[in-house]
Motif scaffolding. Structure first.
Motif, PDB file in Angstrom:
ATOM      1  N   VAL A 190       0.701  -1.021  -0.448  1.00  0.00           N
ATOM      2  CA  VAL A 190      -0.210   0.222   0.392  1.00  0.00           C
ATOM      3  C   VAL A 190       0.317   1.317   0.125  1.00  0.00           C
ATOM      4  O   VAL A 190       1.806   1.452   0.960  1.00  0.00           O
ATOM      5  CB  VAL A 190      -1.196   0.377   1.270  1.00  0.00           C
ATOM      6  CG1 VAL A 190      -2.241   0.986   1.225  1.00  0.00           C
ATOM      7  CG2 VAL A 190      -1.742  -1.138   1.189  1.00  0.00           C
ATOM      8  N   VAL A 191       0.784   2.356  -0.579  1.00  0.00           N
ATOM      9  CA  VAL A 191       1.025   3.222  -1.079  1.00  0.00           C
ATOM     10  C   VAL A 191       0.716   4.231  -1.124  1.00  0.00           C
ATOM     11  O   VAL A 191      -0.827   4.823  -1.731  1.00  0.00           O
ATOM     12  CB  VAL A 191       2.566   3.310  -2.468  1.00  0.00           C
ATOM     13  CG1 VAL A 191       1.483   2.969  -3.624  1.00  0.00           C
ATOM     14  CG2 VAL A 191       3.232   4.369  -2.489  1.00  0.00           C
ATOM     15  N   ALA A 192       1.042   5.425  -0.576  1.00  0.00           N
ATOM     16  CA  ALA A 192       0.009   6.794  -0.685  1.00  0.00           C
ATOM     17  C   ALA A 192       1.358   7.872  -1.092  1.00  0.00           C
ATOM     18  O   ALA A 192       1.962   8.402  -1.276  1.00  0.00           O
ATOM     19  CB  ALA A 192       0.290   7.328   1.370  1.00  0.00           C
ATOM     20  N   LEU A 193       0.061   8.681  -1.928  1.00  0.00           N
ATOM     21  CA  LEU A 193       0.559   9.891  -2.000  1.00  0.00           C
ATOM     22  C   LEU A 193      -0.048  11.182  -1.488  1.00  0.00           C
ATOM     23  O   LEU A 193      -1.496  10.966  -1.486  1.00  0.00           O
ATOM     24  CB  LEU A 193      -0.315  10.177  -3.862  1.00  0.00           C
ATOM     25  CG  LEU A 193       1.013   9.125  -4.881  1.00  0.00           C
ATOM     26  CD1 LEU A 193       0.149   8.833  -6.136  1.00  0.00           C
ATOM     27  CD2 LEU A 193       2.255   9.748  -4.922  1.00  0.00           C
ATOM     28  N   ARG A 194       0.426  12.084  -1.439  1.00  0.00           N
ATOM     29  CA  ARG A 194      -0.128  13.139  -0.319  1.00  0.00           C
ATOM     30  C   ARG A 194      -0.219  14.922  -1.496  1.00  0.00           C
ATOM     31  O   ARG A 194       1.147  15.255  -2.176  1.00  0.00           O
ATOM     32  CB  ARG A 194       0.386  13.719   0.472  1.00  0.00           C
ATOM     33  CG  ARG A 194      -0.243  14.638   1.531  1.00  0.00           C
ATOM     34  CD  ARG A 194       1.119  16.058   1.386  1.00  0.00           C
ATOM     35  NE  ARG A 194       1.277  16.587   2.157  1.00  0.00           N
ATOM     36  CZ  ARG A 194       1.879  17.446   2.501  1.00  0.00           C
ATOM     37  NH1 ARG A 194       2.545  18.404   1.163  1.00  0.00           N
ATOM     38  NH2 ARG A 194       1.969  18.368   3.398  1.00  0.00           N
ATOM     39  N   ALA A 195      -1.308  15.312  -1.383  1.00  0.00           N
ATOM     40  CA  ALA A 195      -0.944  16.823  -1.682  1.00  0.00           C
ATOM     41  C   ALA A 195      -2.068  17.525  -0.927  1.00  0.00           C
ATOM     42  O   ALA A 195      -2.590  17.258   0.037  1.00  0.00           O
ATOM     43  CB  ALA A 195      -1.903  17.075  -2.745  1.00  0.00           C
ATOM     44  N   ASP A 196      -1.625  19.193  -0.338  1.00  0.00           N
ATOM     45  CA  ASP A 196      -2.051  19.967   0.330  1.00  0.00           C
ATOM     46  C   ASP A 196      -3.335  20.506  -0.648  1.00  0.00           C
ATOM     47  O   ASP A 196      -3.010  21.490  -2.035  1.00  0.00           O
ATOM     48  CB  ASP A 196      -1.245  20.874   1.057  1.00  0.00           C
ATOM     49  CG  ASP A 196      -0.035  20.793   0.409  1.00  0.00           C
ATOM     50  OD1 ASP A 196      -0.223  20.857  -0.885  1.00  0.00           O
ATOM     51  OD2 ASP A 196       1.256  21.994   0.945  1.00  0.00           O
TER      52      ASP A 196
ATOM     53  N   LEU B  89      -4.667   8.848 -14.089  1.00  0.00           N
ATOM     54  CA  LEU B  89      -3.992   7.540 -15.265  1.00  0.00           C
ATOM     55  C   LEU B  89      -3.637   6.747 -13.883  1.00  0.00           C
ATOM     56  O   LEU B  89      -4.087   5.004 -14.790  1.00  0.00           O
ATOM     57  CB  LEU B  89      -2.404   8.163 -14.873  1.00  0.00           C
ATOM     58  CG  LEU B  89      -1.945   9.820 -15.496  1.00  0.00           C
ATOM     59  CD1 LEU B  89      -0.624  10.172 -15.114  1.00  0.00           C
ATOM     60  CD2 LEU B  89      -2.562   9.839 -16.964  1.00  0.00           C
ATOM     61  N   LEU B  90      -3.593   6.317 -12.572  1.00  0.00           N
ATOM     62  CA  LEU B  90      -3.947   4.812 -12.556  1.00  0.00           C
ATOM     63  C   LEU B  90      -5.312   3.819 -11.839  1.00  0.00           C
ATOM     64  O   LEU B  90      -4.934   2.836 -12.539  1.00  0.00           O
ATOM     65  CB  LEU B  90      -2.901   5.243 -10.151  1.00  0.00           C
ATOM     66  CG  LEU B  90      -2.014   5.583 -10.561  1.00  0.00           C
ATOM     67  CD1 LEU B  90      -1.366   6.234  -9.365  1.00  0.00           C
ATOM     68  CD2 LEU B  90      -0.939   4.574 -10.827  1.00  0.00           C
ATOM     69  N   ALA B  91      -5.694   4.747 -12.206  1.00  0.00           N
ATOM     70  CA  ALA B  91      -7.003   3.625 -12.220  1.00  0.00           C
ATOM     71  C   ALA B  91      -7.264   3.726 -13.807  1.00  0.00           C
ATOM     72  O   ALA B  91      -8.089   2.616 -14.216  1.00  0.00           O
ATOM     73  CB  ALA B  91      -8.691   5.316 -11.961  1.00  0.00           C
ATOM     74  N   THR B  92      -7.265   3.894 -14.773  1.00  0.00           N
ATOM     75  CA  THR B  92      -7.040   3.834 -16.511  1.00  0.00           C
ATOM     76  C   THR B  92      -6.639   1.981 -16.224  1.00  0.00           C
ATOM     77  O   THR B  92      -6.837   1.433 -16.870  1.00  0.00           O
ATOM     78  CB  THR B  92      -6.481   4.469 -16.910  1.00  0.00           C
ATOM     79  OG1 THR B  92      -7.132   6.028 -16.871  1.00  0.00           O
ATOM     80  CG2 THR B  92      -5.869   4.388 -18.952  1.00  0.00           C
ATOM     81  N   HIS B  93      -5.551   2.532 -15.402  1.00  0.00           N
ATOM     82  CA  HIS B  93      -4.317   0.720 -14.933  1.00  0.00           C
ATOM     83  C   HIS B  93      -4.852   0.130 -14.422  1.00  0.00           C
ATOM     84  O   HIS B  93      -3.718   0.037 -13.676  1.00  0.00           O
ATOM     85  CB  HIS B  93      -3.176   1.098 -15.740  1.00  0.00           C
ATOM     86  CG  HIS B  93      -2.748   2.746 -16.322  1.00  0.00           C
ATOM     87  ND1 HIS B  93      -2.266   1.645 -17.748  1.00  0.00           N
ATOM     88  CD2 HIS B  93      -2.837   3.648 -17.180  1.00  0.00           C
ATOM     89  CE1 HIS B  93      -2.610   2.030 -18.752  1.00  0.00           C
ATOM     90  NE2 HIS B  93      -2.399   3.217 -18.614  1.00  0.00           N
ATOM     91  N   ARG B  94      -5.998   0.644 -13.251  1.00  0.00           N
ATOM     92  CA  ARG B  94      -6.225  -0.753 -12.568  1.00  0.00           C
ATOM     93  C   ARG B  94      -6.354  -2.115 -12.350  1.00  0.00           C
ATOM     94  O   ARG B  94      -5.249  -2.595 -11.979  1.00  0.00           O
ATOM     95  CB  ARG B  94      -7.813  -0.515 -12.264  1.00  0.00           C
ATOM     96  CG  ARG B  94      -8.281  -0.708 -10.657  1.00  0.00           C
ATOM     97  CD  ARG B  94      -9.732  -1.444 -10.524  1.00  0.00           C
ATOM     98  NE  ARG B  94     -10.362  -0.097 -10.927  1.00  0.00           N
ATOM     99  CZ  ARG B  94     -10.374   0.755  -9.881  1.00  0.00           C
ATOM    100  NH1 ARG B  94     -10.423   0.840  -8.034  1.00  0.00           N
ATOM    101  NH2 ARG B  94     -11.213   2.380  -9.668  1.00  0.00           N
TER     102      ARG B  94
ATOM    103  N   LEU C 150       4.538  11.516 -12.932  1.00  0.00           N
ATOM    104  CA  LEU C 150       5.572  11.038 -11.971  1.00  0.00           C
ATOM    105  C   LEU C 150       5.143  10.699 -10.798  1.00  0.00           C
ATOM    106  O   LEU C 150       5.704   9.457 -10.253  1.00  0.00           O
ATOM    107  CB  LEU C 150       6.544  13.075 -11.676  1.00  0.00           C
ATOM    108  CG  LEU C 150       7.770  12.000 -10.572  1.00  0.00           C
ATOM    109  CD1 LEU C 150       8.907  10.956 -11.051  1.00  0.00           C
ATOM    110  CD2 LEU C 150       8.671  12.947 -10.237  1.00  0.00           C
ATOM    111  N   HIS C 151       4.635  10.890 -10.451  1.00  0.00           N
ATOM    112  CA  HIS C 151       3.245  10.629  -9.440  1.00  0.00           C
ATOM    113  C   HIS C 151       2.546   9.278  -9.429  1.00  0.00           C
ATOM    114  O   HIS C 151       2.638   7.927  -8.760  1.00  0.00           O
ATOM    115  CB  HIS C 151       1.680  10.887  -8.684  1.00  0.00           C
ATOM    116  CG  HIS C 151       2.493  12.794  -8.158  1.00  0.00           C
ATOM    117  ND1 HIS C 151       3.664  13.322  -7.484  1.00  0.00           N
ATOM    118  CD2 HIS C 151       2.183  13.182  -7.614  1.00  0.00           C
ATOM    119  CE1 HIS C 151       3.661  13.500  -6.805  1.00  0.00           C
ATOM    120  NE2 HIS C 151       2.167  14.250  -6.687  1.00  0.00           N
ATOM    121  N   ALA C 152       2.473   9.175 -10.904  1.00  0.00           N
ATOM    122  CA  ALA C 152       1.865   7.089 -11.282  1.00  0.00           C
ATOM    123  C   ALA C 152       3.032   6.748 -11.515  1.00  0.00           C
ATOM    124  O   ALA C 152       3.020   5.618 -10.987  1.00  0.00           O
ATOM    125  CB  ALA C 152       1.308   8.198 -12.896  1.00  0.00           C
TER     126      ALA C 152
END
Length: 401
Positions: A79-85, A125-130, A389-391
């Motif tokens: 499980v990996v997380a990406l964060r934005a404020d 992008l990531l949902a497209t490649h679920r 880059l996030h993806a």
């Protein structure tokens, strides 16, 4: 640039992100036009939830306006997380653009609109490649980075649990670097902070008879000098510590010895021991100087953001992802940490990860103003690149577990 699934079908995240550039940029402009201060990001939070839900990503609200989206891949894994404020600043925008802030005295002057839009782009992008995704991704949209700090409350509310996150990544746009270039640093990348307030108490008197009073303004001047003497004479020149005083208020009339002065500022340090030493020094110096001149100092020091720390292994992973996507010439090795603060450090203290800098500077367009400026502006072509880059980082991390 290429990620491959089990069938060896290439995934070109950069090309895919650039194909939805207009969508990502439009998201950024919507958020920019309607900025919201910390703990008030209701409109932004609603936009995030609606966008993620349309992608089939489940969402949970935390801490009022915080959002956590969960995307489960069709293959088991980490499980990996990406964060934005998401929050803006109390600054009146001076940029003359069609999407300038529509809220008086509030502006996205630190790029959080960019962070949110780019993270939404990576979610698409990531949902497209679920089907190819070897694990689970959490998208953390955090409130109040510019205020009290929303990271710690989000962590306490369970943002990194159920499922439990094993690594976290995030980015900040920067006008220090050309658009499309990405900077990384191993270890400490930003300072810890301790806001403080000092109230100096004296005794008023007629300006013609100062000996009958205790001048709080004079005491304050001596405290200011003594604090800087601490930095120059008690701190190792090779260490980093700052004591900045941003406000001074006191006195009632020009012919009256001031009875009370308040000053506020912030302490910034990179080292935990030096942080403790410097906070103790502010207390010692303010009270000691005031006592010498017959006054009193009341010192209140807050425990704010911790220093940010990038894990070495995670940073190397990000470096490889950068070079894979953009080429080695677009990677910048940042040599020294910043004395700025960033509450991403709370997430990185909880789980290993990396916080990288995406360049948005464009000299030819005049986009050179620093963050927290009323003319801060970004080269928006960097935003889909940040989404890509996030993806890429997510896939590279999950594939390595």
């Amino acid at each position: 640039m290429i990620v491959k699934d089990e069938a060896m079908q290439p995934i070109n995240f950069l090309a895919e992100a650039r194909s939805i550039s207009n969508e990502i940029i439009n998201l950024r402009r919507q958020i920019h036009q309607w900025p919201e201060l910390g703990k008030q990001e209701f409109r932004t939070s609603q936009l995030v939830v609606q966008y993620l839900n349309k992608l089939g990503i489940s969402t949970t609200n935390l801490c009022g306006t915080g959002v956590v989206g969960v995307l489960e891949g069709e293959h088991p894994g980490a499980v990996v997380a990406l964060r934005a404020d998401m929050d803006a600043l109390p600054i009146e925008e001076k940029n003359d653009v069609p999407y300038r802030s529509q809220r008086e005295g509030i502006m996205h002057a630190c790029g959080h609109d960019c962070h949110t839009a780019a993270l939404l782009g990576s979610a698409k992008l990531l949902a497209t490649h679920r089907k190819e995704l070897p694990g689970t991704v959490k998208f953390i949209f955090q409130p109040d980075e510019e205020g009290d700090g929303g990271a710690a409350p989000m962590i306490e509310a369970g943002a990194l649990e159920n499922p439990k996150v094993t690594a976290i990544f995030g980015a900040h746009v920067s006008s220090l670097y050309p658009a499309g270039h990405v900077g990384t640093i191993v270890g400490k990348f930003c300072a810890a902070s301790n806001p403080f307030k000092i109230t100096v108490l004296g005794r008023n008197a007629h300006g013609a008879r100062p000996h009958q009073g205790v001048d709080a303004i004079m005491i304050t001047a001596q405290i200011l000098t003594a604090l800087q003497c601490y930095i120059s004479r008690e701190v190792d020149p090779l260490d980093s510590a700052l004591i900045s005083v941003g406000t001074i208020r006191g006195g009632t009339r020009s012919n009256v010895v001031a009875e009370e002065v308040t000053l506020s500022g912030i302490i910034r340090t990179l080292d935990a021991d030096l942080r403790k030493k410097t906070t103790n020094a502010v207390q010692r110096i303010a009270c000691g100087v005031a006592d010498i001149f017959g006054g009193q100092a009341i010192v209140k020091i807050e425990e704010s953001f911790a220093a940010g720390f990038n894990d070495a292994r995670m940073t190397k992973l990000v470096d490889r992802s950068i070079c894979k996507l953009f080429g080695e010439d677009k990677h910048i090795s940042i040599e020294r940490p910043s004395m700025g603060t960033e509450d991403m450090g709370a997430f990185l203290a909880a789980v290993p990860g990396c916080f990288y800098k995406m360049g948005v500077r464009d000299d030819s367009a005049g986009f050179v103003a620093p963050a927290h400026s009323d003319r801060f502006m970004v080269q928006e072509s960097a935003l889909p690149d940040l989404s890509a880059l996030h993806a890429q980082v997510v896939f590279d991390y999950l594939s390595s577990c």
